[in-house]
Design an enzyme around this catalytic site. Structure first.
Site, PDB file in Angstrom:
ATOM      1  N   SER A   1     -17.338  39.303  28.668  1.00  0.00           N
ATOM      2  CA  SER A   1     -17.944  40.484  28.368  1.00  0.00           C
ATOM      3  C   SER A   1     -17.257  41.626  28.315  1.00  0.00           C
ATOM      4  O   SER A   1     -17.385  42.583  27.800  1.00  0.00           O
ATOM      5  CB  SER A   1     -19.146  40.361  28.917  1.00  0.00           C
ATOM      6  OG  SER A   1     -18.796  40.560  30.449  1.00  0.00           O
TER       7      SER A   1
ATOM      8  N   HIS B   1     -22.401  36.164  25.125  1.00  0.00           N
ATOM      9  CA  HIS B   1     -21.830  37.149  24.203  1.00  0.00           C
ATOM     10  C   HIS B   1     -21.368  36.378  22.832  1.00  0.00           C
ATOM     11  O   HIS B   1     -20.585  36.982  22.036  1.00  0.00           O
ATOM     12  CB  HIS B   1     -20.773  38.003  24.778  1.00  0.00           C
ATOM     13  CG  HIS B   1     -21.291  38.735  26.200  1.00  0.00           C
ATOM     14  ND1 HIS B   1     -21.668  40.126  25.555  1.00  0.00           N
ATOM     15  CD2 HIS B   1     -21.485  38.628  27.262  1.00  0.00           C
ATOM     16  CE1 HIS B   1     -22.184  40.499  26.760  1.00  0.00           C
ATOM     17  NE2 HIS B   1     -22.097  39.683  27.763  1.00  0.00           N
TER      18      HIS B   1
ATOM     19  N   LYS C   1     -29.478  39.659  24.383  1.00  0.00           N
ATOM     20  CA  LYS C   1     -28.148  40.431  23.797  1.00  0.00           C
ATOM     21  C   LYS C   1     -28.257  40.254  22.516  1.00  0.00           C
ATOM     22  O   LYS C   1     -29.139  41.037  21.754  1.00  0.00           O
ATOM     23  CB  LYS C   1     -27.059  39.923  24.512  1.00  0.00           C
ATOM     24  CG  LYS C   1     -26.796  40.050  25.778  1.00  0.00           C
ATOM     25  CD  LYS C   1     -25.571  39.882  26.564  1.00  0.00           C
ATOM     26  CE  LYS C   1     -25.538  39.620  28.067  1.00  0.00           C
ATOM     27  NZ  LYS C   1     -26.189  40.875  28.754  1.00  0.00           N
TER      28      LYS C   1
HETATM   29  C1  LIG Z   1     -21.677  36.643  30.617  1.00  0.00           C
HETATM   30  C2  LIG Z   1     -23.132  36.749  30.840  1.00  0.00           C
HETATM   31  N1  LIG Z   1     -23.763  35.776  31.320  1.00  0.00           N
HETATM   32  C3  LIG Z   1     -25.087  36.403  31.859  1.00  0.00           C
HETATM   33  C4  LIG Z   1     -25.327  37.441  32.017  1.00  0.00           C
HETATM   34  C5  LIG Z   1     -27.071  37.613  32.609  1.00  0.00           C
HETATM   35  O1  LIG Z   1     -27.803  38.080  31.240  1.00  0.00           O
HETATM   36  P1  LIG Z   1     -29.181  38.767  31.484  1.00  0.00           P
HETATM   37  O2  LIG Z   1     -28.777  40.152  31.451  1.00  0.00           O
HETATM   38  O3  LIG Z   1     -30.011  38.286  30.451  1.00  0.00           O
HETATM   39  O4  LIG Z   1     -29.799  38.435  32.777  1.00  0.00           O
HETATM   40  C6  LIG Z   1     -24.673  38.258  31.086  1.00  0.00           C
HETATM   41  C7  LIG Z   1     -25.277  39.901  31.376  1.00  0.00           C
HETATM   42  O5  LIG Z   1     -24.692  41.007  31.300  1.00  0.00           O
HETATM   43  C8  LIG Z   1     -23.378  38.271  30.779  1.00  0.00           C
HETATM   44  O6  LIG Z   1     -22.815  39.000  30.460  1.00  0.00           O
END
Ligand SMILES: Cc1ncc(COP(=O)(O)O)c(C=O)c1O
Length: 405
Positions: free
Chosen positions: A192, A220, A251
């Site tokens: 990310s 992502h 997202k």
């Molecule tokens: C790689 C990754 N996994 C999990 C999450 C967590 O997701 P959520 O924001 O839907 O709780 C994020 C959020 O930024 C993320 O970038």
């Protein structure tokens, strides 16, 4: 705040955070975190105090956030079920929409079964915590998301980190680890903060050689990589499979929630073992409906994925040509490297003056001297938006002395 008693002991800790934020955001113009932008429903623009700015740091990759069909589905669910559920999924909280969404996720991911959580964070914490424990070993990439790290902590398993996208290092870590217990390797499909992709075929090979399970976080990747947005396996032409796939609904899919997919036995176990699933309220009806509708639209409109891939490649080429660095990004996430934390704030503030929102990401979230603007290209960005953003980034980077004038 009362300066006596228990507060006195806590005060130094609170002061460190508050001083750091105050130093970076020394004037109102330099405020870059917790800024409330009013996002326009039908465009990539947002309003801040009467100024219309191009949002270049939002996560809504598929550009479906304000889509009429998604909003209508959420409204219909609100009308039918009301605003919340009646508790946790295992008790009175499950509604038919949850089951429909889970069937859709499993079919989209080409897996037997899936379950949805109330956030992507909960999906990671619950899945890792529900699968491994004392006596097991988890191998995580140094850049894995915090929710994976927190899941590992909760689990009580031994945790081993390997260097970012370094499969040889993972190989050595696996060889050196205890031969007993479950071995679980976890990577982000797309990172990310850097926008690079995990080397899935090589990871699969090493996992097979060491009897390890492979789990990927598609947060992502869903809607972003692979010809039809199906994520990392499609990106690598379905040559190999991960054992466990997980992602968010917040997202590319513009809702809230998280999911995990895999064999029916895995999901059968996690429904009773993933604590954030078992002990936290079910995904709200409107959120489940918005996610389901978005997932269906993605499958009918793969041109959204092509658009993201084409425009992010174009933006990368435009800024790279003028000397702006974007690390190893090959996806919709583009880190625009500024250098120090202060420089990243300078760049963000200058970009805003030049009409574009780019959110700074600073230490400790990224390594020292690699503070950046984390840019994300979405299907909402028109080619004209991308040209405008590229000009603004280049002009601002010159004004800040990040690239030569
Ligand atoms: C790689 C990754 N996994 C999990 C999450 C967590 O997701 P959520 O924001 O839907 O709780 C994020 C959020 O930024 C993320 O970038």
């Amino acid at each position: 705040m009362n300066a006596t008693g228990g507060w006195e002991r806590l005060a130094p800790k609170l002061a460190v955070t508050n001083r750091r934020v105050a130093a970076l955001e020394s004037e109102p113009e330099r405020r870059n975190s917790f800024v409330s932008y009013t996002v326009e429903r039908d465009s990539a623009y947002a309003d801040l105090d009467g100024q219309r700015l191009l949002m270049m740091s939002g996560y809504s990759y598929l550009g479906l956030g304000g889509d009429e069909r998604v909003v209508a589905a959420a409204k219909a669910a609100l009308d039918l079920y009301g605003s919340g559920n009646h508790g946790v999924r295992a008790l009175a909280g499950t509604i038919p929409l949850h089951e429909e969404l889970e069937a859709e996720v499993a079919s989209f991911a080409d897996r037997e079964a899936s379950m949805v959580f109330s956030s992507g964070y909960a999906a990671n914490v619950g899945t890792v915590g529900g699968l491994v424990g004392a006596g097991d070993t988890v191998f995580i990439d140094k850049y894995d998301h915090a929710s994976i790290v927190d899941g590992c902590r909760l689990s009580g398993a031994t945790v081993t980190r390997f260097r970012h996208n370094d499969v040889d290092h993972l190989d050595r870590r696996l060889a050196a680890a205890s031969p007993d217990g479950v071995r679980l390797v976890i990577v982000d499909s797309v990172y990310s903060m850097d926008g690079d992709i995990a080397p899935l075929p090589e990871l699969r090979k090493v996992c097979d050689e060491h009897n390890a399970l492979l789990m990927v976080d598609e947060a992502h990747a869903l809607g972003v990589i692979g010809a039809t947005g199906r994520g990392i396996e499609e990106h690598f032409d379905h040559r190999v499979k991960a054992d466990i796939k997980l992602g968010t609904l917040s997202k590319g899919i513009p809702s809230m929630g998280g999911w995990v997919t895999g064999p029916a036995e895995l999901i059968g176990h996690l429904r009773y073992a993933a604590r954030p699933f078992l002990f936290s309220a079910a995904l709200a009806p409107a959120q489940a409906a918005a996610a389901l509708e978005s997932l269906r639209i993605l499958q009918r409109e793969p041109e959204r994925v092509t658009h993201i891939q084409r425009e992010s490649a174009r933006l990368r080429a435009l800024v790279n040509a003028q000397g702006l660095r974007t690390q190893d990004s090959v996806t919709a996430v583009l880190p625009l490297i500024a250098g120090s934390d202060e420089k990243a704030y300078d760049l963000a503030t200058t970009c805003r003056r030049n009409g574009v929102i780019g959110i700074p990401v600073v230490t400790p979230a990224v390594p020292n001297d690699l503070a950046r603007l984390r840019i994300a290209v979405t299907a909402r960005h028109t080619p004209e938006d991308i040209d405008f953003a590229a000009d603004a980034f280049i002009k601002s980077a010159r004004e800040c002395g990040i690239i030569p004038a």
